[in-house]
Enzyme design. Structure first.
Site, PDB file in Angstrom:
ATOM      1  N   ASP A 148      56.287  44.558  56.744  1.00 23.77           N
ATOM      2  CA  ASP A 148      54.989  44.473  57.419  1.00 23.77           C
ATOM      3  C   ASP A 148      54.751  45.707  58.282  1.00 23.77           C
ATOM      4  O   ASP A 148      54.221  45.613  59.392  1.00 23.77           O
ATOM      5  CB  ASP A 148      54.935  43.187  58.251  1.00 23.77           C
ATOM      6  CG  ASP A 148      53.500  42.796  58.601  1.00 23.77           C
ATOM      7  OD1 ASP A 148      52.569  43.456  58.100  1.00 23.77           O
ATOM      8  OD2 ASP A 148      53.323  41.838  59.377  1.00 23.77           O
ATOM      9  N   PHE A 207      50.874  32.216  65.647  1.00 20.07           N
ATOM     10  CA  PHE A 207      52.053  31.522  66.186  1.00 20.07           C
ATOM     11  C   PHE A 207      51.822  31.049  67.617  1.00 20.07           C
ATOM     12  O   PHE A 207      52.446  30.122  68.097  1.00 20.07           O
ATOM     13  CB  PHE A 207      53.251  32.482  66.175  1.00 20.07           C
ATOM     14  CG  PHE A 207      52.962  33.741  66.959  1.00 20.07           C
ATOM     15  CD1 PHE A 207      53.184  33.790  68.325  1.00 20.07           C
ATOM     16  CD2 PHE A 207      52.401  34.850  66.343  1.00 20.07           C
ATOM     17  CE1 PHE A 207      52.883  34.921  69.058  1.00 20.07           C
ATOM     18  CE2 PHE A 207      52.084  35.981  67.083  1.00 20.07           C
ATOM     19  CZ  PHE A 207      52.325  36.014  68.435  1.00 20.07           C
ATOM     20  N   GLY A 211      48.875  39.708  74.007  1.00 17.61           N
ATOM     21  CA  GLY A 211      48.280  39.624  72.677  1.00 17.61           C
ATOM     22  C   GLY A 211      48.459  38.218  72.144  1.00 17.61           C
ATOM     23  O   GLY A 211      49.033  37.353  72.822  1.00 17.61           O
ATOM     24  N   CYS A 249      50.958  32.996  71.653  1.00 16.69           N
ATOM     25  CA  CYS A 249      50.573  34.221  72.365  1.00 16.69           C
ATOM     26  C   CYS A 249      51.798  34.990  72.863  1.00 16.69           C
ATOM     27  O   CYS A 249      52.911  34.475  72.882  1.00 16.69           O
ATOM     28  CB  CYS A 249      49.653  33.872  73.535  1.00 16.69           C
ATOM     29  SG  CYS A 249      50.476  32.830  74.721  1.00 16.69           S
TER      30      CYS A 249
END
Ligand code: AMP
Length: 607
Positions: free
Chosen positions: A455, A343, A339, A345
């Site tokens: 989050d 920032f 993914g 991978c």
């Protein structure tokens, strides 16, 4: 474990037929007066005792294999409460409708059955020995696995009873019964051979009588021509009340000193050794009970079957070598990208530990120049370093080499929302409940340890497999001070507003209670199989929608109980919102009540 009838004020637990009749007499014997009690014969079953025309009627309520309940020959219902509600409106074969509940008085507590009092201990011992777990991991395992293990454990529970003497010969049984006094009704149960048959030896008039306990084709236990029971201990309990063909009822147990002290496990230690080789090596199963054999073989995957359940540092020798900064030469990085984010991978890899190699996911920072991003990753690492829970992605360490890298446990099933939207047809609602219960367990751990996630969303719940979820992405998370119950952000950032509670947006205040709000949104995403919350709205619009008192509708097919939990998570005032302690309990109770049902039988879908 929770008995679904526990909350009913007309449920008496394990009382006999005569005691039920006594209660009904005391309550006036009006037509339609009824109570519910535990069934002694079938596991998880009940008996409905109902008055009509000054007569007592007792209807067994069976728990079927698919988890539904029914009066013999009647319609299935998803729980005892639903069944009673149904018969209060429609007599459907009963002598009359259920009209008036015979309520327990304040001094009549629900009487626990024999197994109810032993269950917890046996379960604990089973989990401890089978998976070699201790402490927090064991407690988590007990909570998350109880539904799957309950039947397995109930079937072998006789091995823990003080009247069970194991595999001894008839003569030895007689010797034990003749030692000490020999009152009528003194008894023991012994195992006859390896085929799973049992014998009952019983004293009457100073003579020992032996009876074979038979087993029918479906695996039920019975005395010749007698009533059938799911387990040996239920049969024994029944024979304490009714002779059912014996010379006398069972009274005093001839105590087997080895079983007398406590409920010791019915499971040979090390049957499944999770630390051998690549995982489990099922040892030969030596038990007498075919039910236990079946359950071990056929049970669905459980979190503790995965090596990710316990920390890679669980082994004290590995722990000795644990350091925050990992050596680059111990890390092999694959080209495969799992993914990506702003920032950089996430890549697949393998981390070579002293005794084993673990699959890892490596968050690779894109550019060392962006100091802010680097600091953020270091903060995430600092938080993750302090956490260790089976339902949270663990960090293995960080590695500073060609770039800064955060090395984590691998959760190869990917994010929950993607998994659910692509596998909609293969994932039952029960499966979604199971996964969301696990998320609530991980969040409970954070709440108990004073961390706020900030989050929580389906994109940040990763799957180890279809039955095992872990919370990830601690980029925004904060550890609260011992005396603080919220974190106050100085300024708003790039925030996931649709997941945020009103106090986060309005006052920048974050707490476990605001995580509870996000949990509600995550539940909505999960039960809508990866749907986008507040579909057409933009983040800021959501706030006025919420302030107007509006909330998202229930996803189609979502069980009503789960939607109620969501709505409670979206309680406007954080002080009135439930904590994760409460939310987890509700998720668990619901999960236990529906587990093992087929998807079509999950109760009360909301239109
Ligand atoms: P994140 O920025 O932490 O949300 O990571 C971005 C993506 O990388 C996630 O959506 C996952 O697809 C993947 N990923 C992150 N962490 C892991 C992990 N521990 N195991 C497997 N995949 C991961």
């Amino acid at each position: 474990m929770t008995d679904p009838a526990m909350e009913l004020p007309f449920y008496y637990g394990s009382i006999s037929r005569a005691e039920a009749e006594e209660q009904l007499k005391l309550a006036g014997m009006s037509d339609g007066l009824f109570l519910l009690r535990q069934c002694l014969r079938s596991l998880g079953g009940y008996v409905l005792s109902l008055v009509w025309n000054l007569q007592f009627n007792h209807y067994p309520v069976e728990k079927l294999l698919n988890g539904t309940y029914c009066v013999s020959g009647g319609k299935p219902h998803c729980g005892p409460a639903e069944l009673c509600e149904y018969y209060s409106k429609d007599e459907d074969g009963l002598v009359c409708t259920l009209r008036k509940p015979c309520l327990r008085t304040a001094d009549t507590p629900i009487r626990p059955g024999v197994f109810d009092t032993l269950r917890e201990n046996i379960l604990r011992e089973y989990v401890r020995k089978t998976w070699n777990l201790e402490g927090e991991a064991m407690e988590q395992a007990i909570v998350s696995q109880a539904p799957q293990l309950e039947k397995l454990i109930a079937t072998g529970a006789h091995e823990n009873m003080n009247w069970f003497h194991g595999k001894i010969a008839r003569q030895e049984g007689e010797r034990r019964l003749y030692s000490g006094t020999q009152p009528d009704g003194k008894f023991l149960v012994r195992q006859k051979d390896d085929t799973g048959t049992f014998a009952l030896s019983l004293v009457y008039g100073k003579t020992v009588y032996h009876y074979q306990i038979q087993r029918d084709k479906t695996g039920k236990y019975l005395m010749p021509e007698g009533t059938k029971f799911d387990t040996v201990w239920q049969l024994v309990e029944y024979l304490k009340m009714k002779p059912d063909g014996l010379v006398t009822i069972l009274k005093d147990p001839c105590v087997n000193r080895n079983n007398a002290a406590n409920a010791t496990p019915a499971v040979p230690p090390g049957r499944l050794d999770r630390r051998s080789g690549n995982g489990y090596t099922p040892a030969p199963v030596t038990t007498d009970s075919s039910m236990r054999l079946e359950t071990l073989k056929d049970r669905p995957a459980m979190p503790m079957d995965s090596s990710e359940f316990t920390s890679p540092y669980d082994d004290p020798e590995e722990l000795k070598e644990k350091k925050l900064f990992l050596k680059r030469e111990q890390l092999m990085i694959d080209e495969v990208e799992l993914g990506s984010g702003n920032f950089g991978c996430v890549k697949k890899g393998v981390y070579k530990m002293r005794k084993k190699h673990v699959d890892v996911a490596i968050k690779v920072l894109k550019s060392e120049n962006e100091k802010g991003v680097k600091d953020e990753m270091m903060r995430e690492a600092e938080i993750m370093h302090q956490l260790d829970n089976p339902y949270i992605v663990r960090m293995i360490g960080i590695c500073q080499a060609e770039s800064l890298m955060l090395v984590m446990e691998m959760a190869s099933g990917g994010p929950l929302h993607k998994f659910l939207s692509s596998k909609k047809d293969q994932v039952s609602v029960e499966n979604v409940v199971e996964l969301m219960h696990q998320v609530s367990l991980g969040m409970l751990y954070l709440e108990q340890n004073n961390f706020v996630h900030r989050d929580l969303a389906a994109r940040n719940v990763l799957l180890v497999n279809q039955h095992y979820a872990k919370i990830s992405d601690f980029g925004l998370s904060k550890a609260l001070g011992a005396d603080d119950n919220y974190y106050k952000a100085r300024s708003a950032g790039k925030w996931p507003l649709k997941w945020y509670a009103p106090e986060c947006v309005l006052f920048h205040k974050f707490s476990s209670k605001s995580d509870v709000w996000s949990f509600g949104v995550t539940m909505w995403e999960a039960f809508s199989y990866g749907g986008k919350p507040y579909k057409k709205m933009k983040g800021p619009e959501v706030m006025s929608f919420i302030q107007n008192g509006d909330r998202m509708d229930s996803p189609p097919g979502c069980p009503e109980t789960m939607y109620t939990v969501m709505l409670d998570c979206w309680t406007f005032k954080h002080e009135d919102r439930p904590s994760f302690a409460k939310v987890e309990e509700r998720m668990r109770t619901f999960y236990y009540s529906i587990s093992k049902k087929s998807p079509s039988e999950v109760p009360e879908p909301v239109e």
